[in-house]
Design a protein around this motif. Structure first.
Motif, mmCIF file in Angstrom:
data_model
loop_
_atom_site.group_PDB
_atom_site.id
_atom_site.type_symbol
_atom_site.label_atom_id
_atom_site.label_comp_id
_atom_site.label_asym_id
_atom_site.label_seq_id
_atom_site.Cartn_x
_atom_site.Cartn_y
_atom_site.Cartn_z
ATOM 1 N N MET A 175 0.838 -1.180 0.000
ATOM 2 C CA MET A 175 0.000 0.000 0.000
ATOM 3 C C MET A 175 0.878 1.237 0.000
ATOM 4 S SD MET A 175 -3.086 -0.933 2.665
ATOM 5 C CE MET A 175 -1.998 -1.356 4.017
ATOM 6 N N GLN A 176 0.481 2.178 -0.814
ATOM 7 C CA GLN A 176 1.298 3.380 -0.951
ATOM 8 C C GLN A 176 0.572 4.675 -0.589
ATOM 9 O OE1 GLN A 176 4.630 3.333 -1.769
ATOM 10 N NE2 GLN A 176 4.340 1.162 -1.475
ATOM 11 N N SER A 177 -0.736 4.627 -0.383
ATOM 12 C CA SER A 177 -1.471 5.852 -0.058
ATOM 13 C C SER A 177 -2.477 5.578 1.058
ATOM 14 C CB SER A 177 -2.206 6.381 -1.290
ATOM 15 O OG SER A 177 -3.332 5.579 -1.581
ATOM 16 N N THR A 178 -2.891 6.665 1.697
ATOM 17 C CA THR A 178 -3.859 6.494 2.771
ATOM 18 C C THR A 178 -5.217 6.050 2.236
ATOM 19 O OG1 THR A 178 -4.417 8.864 2.758
ATOM 20 C CG2 THR A 178 -2.721 8.113 4.328
ATOM 21 N N MET A 179 -5.505 6.306 0.975
ATOM 22 C CA MET A 179 -6.760 5.813 0.400
ATOM 23 C C MET A 179 -6.729 4.289 0.288
ATOM 24 S SD MET A 179 -9.037 8.196 -0.015
ATOM 25 C CE MET A 179 -8.539 8.471 1.653
ATOM 26 N N GLN A 180 -5.563 3.740 0.052
ATOM 27 C CA GLN A 180 -5.426 2.289 0.045
ATOM 28 C C GLN A 180 -5.612 1.732 1.459
ATOM 29 O OE1 GLN A 180 -1.582 2.284 -1.900
ATOM 30 N NE2 GLN A 180 -2.478 1.264 -3.688
ATOM 31 N N LEU A 181 -5.092 2.450 2.452
ATOM 32 C CA LEU A 181 -5.294 2.044 3.844
ATOM 33 C C LEU A 181 -6.778 2.095 4.185
ATOM 34 C CD1 LEU A 181 -3.963 1.284 6.597
ATOM 35 C CD2 LEU A 181 -3.935 3.742 7.095
ATOM 36 N N LEU A 182 -7.459 3.133 3.753
ATOM 37 C CA LEU A 182 -8.893 3.245 3.997
ATOM 38 C C LEU A 182 -9.649 2.104 3.318
ATOM 39 C CD1 LEU A 182 -11.390 4.693 5.072
ATOM 40 C CD2 LEU A 182 -11.312 6.155 3.041
ATOM 41 N N ASP A 183 -9.302 1.804 2.081
ATOM 42 C CA ASP A 183 -9.948 0.693 1.379
ATOM 43 C C ASP A 183 -9.757 -0.621 2.133
ATOM 44 O OD1 ASP A 183 -10.878 2.358 -0.635
ATOM 45 O OD2 ASP A 183 -9.208 1.902 -1.992
ATOM 46 N N LYS A 184 -8.554 -0.825 2.658
ATOM 47 C CA LYS A 184 -8.294 -2.041 3.435
ATOM 48 C C LYS A 184 -9.166 -2.064 4.686
ATOM 49 C CE LYS A 184 -4.680 -4.757 5.665
ATOM 50 N NZ LYS A 184 -3.256 -4.873 5.986
ATOM 51 N N ALA A 185 -9.247 -0.932 5.368
ATOM 52 C CA ALA A 185 -10.074 -0.855 6.577
ATOM 53 C C ALA A 185 -11.533 -1.145 6.251
ATOM 54 C CB ALA A 185 -9.935 0.523 7.221
ATOM 55 N N LEU A 186 -12.013 -0.583 5.151
ATOM 56 C CA LEU A 186 -13.415 -0.772 4.778
ATOM 57 C C LEU A 186 -13.701 -2.171 4.252
ATOM 58 C CD1 LEU A 186 -14.192 2.708 3.204
ATOM 59 C CD2 LEU A 186 -14.821 1.863 5.480
ATOM 60 N N SER A 187 -12.665 -2.908 3.898
ATOM 61 C CA SER A 187 -12.876 -4.295 3.492
ATOM 62 C C SER A 187 -13.127 -5.196 4.707
ATOM 63 C CB SER A 187 -11.687 -4.816 2.681
ATOM 64 O OG SER A 187 -10.570 -5.069 3.506
ATOM 65 N N PHE A 188 -12.756 -4.694 5.896
ATOM 66 C CA PHE A 188 -12.973 -5.448 7.123
ATOM 67 C C PHE A 188 -14.261 -5.063 7.836
ATOM 68 C CE2 PHE A 188 -8.408 -6.026 6.622
ATOM 69 C CZ PHE A 188 -8.269 -7.368 6.913
ATOM 70 N N LYS A 189 -14.560 -3.755 7.817
ATOM 71 C CA LYS A 189 -15.745 -3.249 8.513
ATOM 72 C C LYS A 189 -16.347 -2.110 7.711
ATOM 73 C CE LYS A 189 -13.625 -4.053 13.003
ATOM 74 N NZ LYS A 189 -13.057 -3.409 14.169
ATOM 75 N N LYS A 190 -17.641 -1.921 7.863
ATOM 76 C CA LYS A 190 -18.319 -0.801 7.211
ATOM 77 C C LYS A 190 -17.917 0.504 7.877
ATOM 78 C CE LYS A 190 -22.227 -3.405 5.636
ATOM 79 N NZ LYS A 190 -23.560 -3.274 5.130
ATOM 80 N N ALA A 191 -18.052 1.594 7.129
ATOM 81 C CA ALA A 191 -17.672 2.912 7.637
ATOM 82 C C ALA A 191 -18.405 3.250 8.931
ATOM 83 C CB ALA A 191 -17.927 3.978 6.578
ATOM 84 N N ALA A 192 -19.677 2.929 9.006
ATOM 85 C CA ALA A 192 -20.452 3.236 10.212
ATOM 86 C C ALA A 192 -19.868 2.537 11.443
ATOM 87 C CB ALA A 192 -21.902 2.824 10.013
ATOM 88 N N ARG A 193 -19.408 1.324 11.261
ATOM 89 C CA ARG A 193 -18.814 0.576 12.379
ATOM 90 C C ARG A 193 -17.491 1.212 12.813
ATOM 91 N NH1 ARG A 193 -19.538 -2.168 16.759
ATOM 92 N NH2 ARG A 193 -18.232 -3.984 17.004
ATOM 93 N N TRP A 194 -16.666 1.598 11.840
ATOM 94 C CA TRP A 194 -15.407 2.271 12.170
ATOM 95 C C TRP A 194 -15.685 3.568 12.935
ATOM 96 C CZ3 TRP A 194 -11.087 -0.045 12.552
ATOM 97 C CH2 TRP A 194 -10.700 -1.050 11.670
ATOM 98 N N CYS A 195 -16.662 4.328 12.471
ATOM 99 C CA CYS A 195 -16.986 5.592 13.136
ATOM 100 C C CYS A 195 -17.392 5.354 14.589
ATOM 101 C CB CYS A 195 -18.093 6.327 12.381
ATOM 102 S SG CYS A 195 -17.554 6.970 10.782
ATOM 103 N N GLU A 196 -18.176 4.321 14.804
ATOM 104 C CA GLU A 196 -18.603 3.972 16.153
ATOM 105 C C GLU A 196 -17.410 3.558 17.010
ATOM 106 O OE1 GLU A 196 -20.890 0.165 17.780
ATOM 107 O OE2 GLU A 196 -22.147 1.419 16.485
ATOM 108 N N GLU A 197 -16.565 2.692 16.474
ATOM 109 C CA GLU A 197 -15.423 2.186 17.250
ATOM 110 C C GLU A 197 -14.377 3.260 17.531
ATOM 111 O OE1 GLU A 197 -13.684 -1.388 15.750
ATOM 112 O OE2 GLU A 197 -15.610 -2.429 15.719
ATOM 113 N N LEU A 198 -14.163 4.154 16.569
ATOM 114 C CA LEU A 198 -13.154 5.200 16.740
ATOM 115 C C LEU A 198 -13.732 6.467 17.360
ATOM 116 C CD1 LEU A 198 -11.203 4.765 13.380
ATOM 117 C CD2 LEU A 198 -10.560 3.917 15.651
ATOM 118 N N ASP A 199 -15.034 6.450 17.622
ATOM 119 C CA ASP A 199 -15.732 7.587 18.219
ATOM 120 C C ASP A 199 -15.534 8.864 17.392
ATOM 121 O OD1 ASP A 199 -17.408 8.818 20.059
ATOM 122 O OD2 ASP A 199 -15.748 9.385 21.378
#
Length: 87
Positions: A1-25
């Protein structure tokens, strides 16, 4: 991975955005605004990295460079990235 958008895509492949928002407050608009801008903040990138088992310092540095405005100093950093960026 070379960009933060790739990191975001990886994160979203594990959990939906709403779940991340909840977990990260964070507000539900944070992820959509990051996608719109095309980069994550250093804090958000670091927290995603922690949760995904990546090196947070690496992703904080990538996010900081992505957020920086073009300048001779930024150009110098980009030239040196090959020696410190993960492959």
């Amino acid at each position: 991975m070379q960009s933060t958008m790739q990191l975001l895509d990886k994160a979203l492949s594990f959990k939906k955005a709403a779940r991340w928002c909840e977990e990260l407050d964070i507000d539900s608009s944070v992820i959509s605004q990051a996608r719109k801008r095309g980069n994550l903040s250093p804090a958000l990138a670091g927290n995603f990295a922690i949760e995904l088992g990546e090196e947070p310092e690496h992703w904080i540095a990538i996010a900081a460079i992505e957020a920086e405005r073009d300048s001779p100093l930024l150009a110098r950093l980009r030239k040196s990235q090959a020696t410190w960026r993960k492959r």
